[in-house]
Design an enzyme around this catalytic site. Structure first.
Site, PDB file in Angstrom:
ATOM      1  N   LYS A 120     -19.325 -95.954 -40.248  1.00  0.00           N
ATOM      2  CA  LYS A 120     -19.834 -95.220 -41.418  1.00  0.00           C
ATOM      3  C   LYS A 120     -20.033 -93.733 -41.168  1.00  0.00           C
ATOM      4  CE  LYS A 120     -21.983 -98.917 -44.105  1.00  0.00           C
ATOM      5  NZ  LYS A 120     -23.206 -99.480 -44.696  1.00  0.00           N
ATOM      6  N   LYS A 200     -13.156-106.449 -44.108  1.00  0.00           N
ATOM      7  CA  LYS A 200     -14.087-107.335 -44.806  1.00  0.00           C
ATOM      8  C   LYS A 200     -14.254-106.921 -46.276  1.00  0.00           C
ATOM      9  CE  LYS A 200     -18.696-105.424 -44.477  1.00  0.00           C
ATOM     10  NZ  LYS A 200     -19.909-105.771 -45.102  1.00  0.00           N
ATOM     11  N   LYS A 203     -18.639-103.881 -50.876  1.00  0.00           N
ATOM     12  CA  LYS A 203     -18.982-103.247 -52.144  1.00  0.00           C
ATOM     13  C   LYS A 203     -18.869-101.738 -52.069  1.00  0.00           C
ATOM     14  CE  LYS A 203     -23.763-104.583 -51.359  1.00  0.00           C
ATOM     15  NZ  LYS A 203     -24.453-103.613 -50.530  1.00  0.00           N
TER      16      LYS A 203
HETATM   17  P1  ATP Z   1     -20.890-103.630 -48.036  1.00  0.00           P
HETATM   18  O1  ATP Z   1     -20.279-103.357 -46.724  1.00  0.00           O
HETATM   19  O2  ATP Z   1     -20.206-104.739 -48.767  1.00  0.00           O
HETATM   20  O3  ATP Z   1     -21.090-102.385 -48.831  1.00  0.00           O
HETATM   21  P2  ATP Z   1     -23.114-104.292 -46.557  1.00  0.00           P
HETATM   22  O4  ATP Z   1     -22.599-105.342 -45.636  1.00  0.00           O
HETATM   23  O5  ATP Z   1     -23.142-102.928 -46.026  1.00  0.00           O
HETATM   24  O6  ATP Z   1     -22.294-104.255 -47.894  1.00  0.00           O
HETATM   25  P3  ATP Z   1     -25.420-105.639 -47.696  1.00  0.00           P
HETATM   26  O7  ATP Z   1     -25.141-105.615 -49.125  1.00  0.00           O
HETATM   27  O8  ATP Z   1     -26.796-105.298 -47.369  1.00  0.00           O
HETATM   28  O9  ATP Z   1     -24.579-104.608 -46.896  1.00  0.00           O
HETATM   29  O10 ATP Z   1     -25.071-107.065 -47.125  1.00  0.00           O
HETATM   30  C1  ATP Z   1     -25.854-108.143 -47.504  1.00  0.00           C
HETATM   31  C2  ATP Z   1     -25.441-109.367 -46.761  1.00  0.00           C
HETATM   32  O11 ATP Z   1     -24.104-109.744 -47.117  1.00  0.00           O
HETATM   33  C3  ATP Z   1     -25.436-109.182 -45.239  1.00  0.00           C
HETATM   34  O12 ATP Z   1     -25.981-110.332 -44.629  1.00  0.00           O
HETATM   35  C4  ATP Z   1     -23.987-109.042 -44.900  1.00  0.00           C
HETATM   36  O13 ATP Z   1     -23.697-109.483 -43.585  1.00  0.00           O
HETATM   37  C5  ATP Z   1     -23.358-109.964 -45.934  1.00  0.00           C
HETATM   38  N1  ATP Z   1     -21.971-109.585 -46.194  1.00  0.00           N
HETATM   39  C6  ATP Z   1     -21.520-108.370 -46.595  1.00  0.00           C
HETATM   40  N2  ATP Z   1     -20.184-108.389 -46.734  1.00  0.00           N
HETATM   41  C7  ATP Z   1     -19.775-109.660 -46.407  1.00  0.00           C
HETATM   42  C8  ATP Z   1     -18.497-110.317 -46.351  1.00  0.00           C
HETATM   43  N3  ATP Z   1     -17.384-109.677 -46.647  1.00  0.00           N
HETATM   44  N4  ATP Z   1     -18.456-111.610 -45.972  1.00  0.00           N
HETATM   45  C9  ATP Z   1     -19.599-112.283 -45.662  1.00  0.00           C
HETATM   46  N5  ATP Z   1     -20.820-111.723 -45.694  1.00  0.00           N
HETATM   47  C10 ATP Z   1     -20.920-110.435 -46.062  1.00  0.00           C
END
Ligand code: ATP
Ligand code: LTN
Length: 338
Positions: A120, A200, A203
């Site tokens: 990031k 992965k 969002k």
């Molecule tokens: P993103 O990268 O999608 O913007 P993030 O991972 O930074 O989101 P959060 O929204 O806080 O952050 O993630 C919430 C939960 O969802 C965490 O436990 C994370 O590990 C899980 N998670 C996020 N993306 C995935 C994915 N692609 N597959 C499975 N679990 C996920």
């Protein structure tokens, strides 16, 4: 009384989600669904991590709206506010206070090695908050004497740091924190992007075609699944290495249908990608619809939602403060004068 007693004796499960974008099926299957399913076994603390969200730039208005959206969505997904505690991280000052304490025992090198920081920092700027993100996460977890932390695979490294900081503190100042365990659901720990199965599902990607949002309309869901990347060949087969896109879609199908991946594979063997995708889209439309209906009911009653968050913060504050004071006391702070 018996019920209340039982609730108090349950071990703690805590996890967090950032109000930083549209929640997607990766967040749901990788994390939220576990929180929901484990509510009878654990006392669940479902936290909306707004302090974490601001480690990358956020528009104030969007942050406000997303925080309430995530709260309503958690309830719509099945977090029961009567059994579980739903709260906003910044409403509990002990999180930032314990993070400060833990910062003083965290080696800088360990933070610089974190994959998420490395990924990031180039797009979001090399801010100290982004570097210290995992320390705040350790504080979130340790404040509640948490036993279980259900997260996606991307958070495993942060959990390891949490365990190591807890051990370090306990060894130096005496037993203070319970050592938590990550709870990672094998098949859904890392859903991949629909437009790029090597990364992965996320969002915070530029294209909304990367994910299925929990609030996507049926037409959006059908369109996104239709244009989702597939692999060369025509065979529906689970092969992580050679067919990562289809493997990802099979895992999504399996998780939402409740059938094993192998059974889904058998069912669709000999059919076309188009036919499989059509059924997957309809499955997602059907499974997300009740969540969306409940979400709109919740979001429409803001007063009730705010009350749930206020109650949640009160319950969280009481527990968090106790652990914080205990830790500070052990370090030599004059907590009894506070
Ligand atoms: P993103 O990268 O999608 O913007 P993030 O991972 O930074 O989101 P959060 O929204 O806080 O952050 O993630 C919430 C939960 O969802 C965490 O436990 C994370 O590990 C899980 N998670 C996020 N993306 C995935 C994915 N692609 N597959 C499975 N679990 C996920
Ligand atoms: N960093 C997590 C969100 C998060 C979290 C937590 C998860 C913040 N605090 C405590 C588990 C426990 C993420 O998913 N990006």
């Amino acid at each position: 009384m018996v019920g209340a007693q039982k609730k108090m004796n349950k071990q703690i499960l805590l996890s967090g989600i950032q109000p930083s974008g549209a929640l997607h099926i990766g967040n749901y299957l990788g994390a939220i669904k576990q929180w929901v399913d484990l509510q009878s076994e654990y006392r669940v603390f479902a936290m909306i991590a707004d302090l974490h969200a601001i480690t990358v730039p956020q528009e104030p208005e969007a942050l406000r709206n997303k925080t309430l959206e995530v709260a309503a969505l958690l309830i719509a997904c099945g977090i029961d506010h009567k059994k579980s505690v739903i709260f906003i991280q910044s409403h509990v000052p002990a999180h930032a206070e314990l993070a400060w304490v833990l910062n003083t025992i965290t080696p800088l090198g360990e933070l610089e090695r974190m994959t998420q920081f490395k990924e990031k920092k180039d797009t979001s700027g090399e801010m100290a908050g982004l570097l210290n993100y995992p320390v705040l996460m350790a504080a979130d977890i340790l404040l509640y004497q948490t036993e279980s932390v259900p997260v996606g695979e991307d958070q495993q490294q942060h959990l390891e740091l949490t365990r190591s900081l807890a051990n370090k503190f306990n060894n130096r100042f005496g037993d203070t924190f319970r050592i938590p365990k990550a709870h990672i659901q094998k098949d859904t720990a890392r859903l991949m992007g629909l437009d790029d199965p090597t990364k992965k599902m996320s969002k915070s990607t530029p294209s909304a075609n990367n994910y299925i949002g929990l609030l996507d309309t049926p037409d959006d869901i059908r369109r996104k699944i239709k244009i989702a990347i597939t692999d060369s060949g025509k065979e529906i087969a689970y092969d992580e290495e050679n067919k990562p896109a289809i493997a990802n879609l099979l895992r999504i199908f399996s998780a939402f249908s409740g059938s094993a991946v192998a059974d889904v594979e058998t069912k669709y063997r000999g059919t076309s990608y188009a036919e499989f995708k059509q059924d997957l889209a309809e499955l997602l439309v059907a499974k997300l619809e009740p969540i969306q209906v409940r979400y709109h009911e919740r979001a429409g009653d803001q007063d009730a939602l705010l009350k749930i968050l206020k109650d949640g913060a009160e319950q969280a504050r009481a527990i968090a403060r106790e652990t914080l004071y205990n830790a500070q006391n052990k370090m030599g702070f004059l907590t009894s004068l506070k």
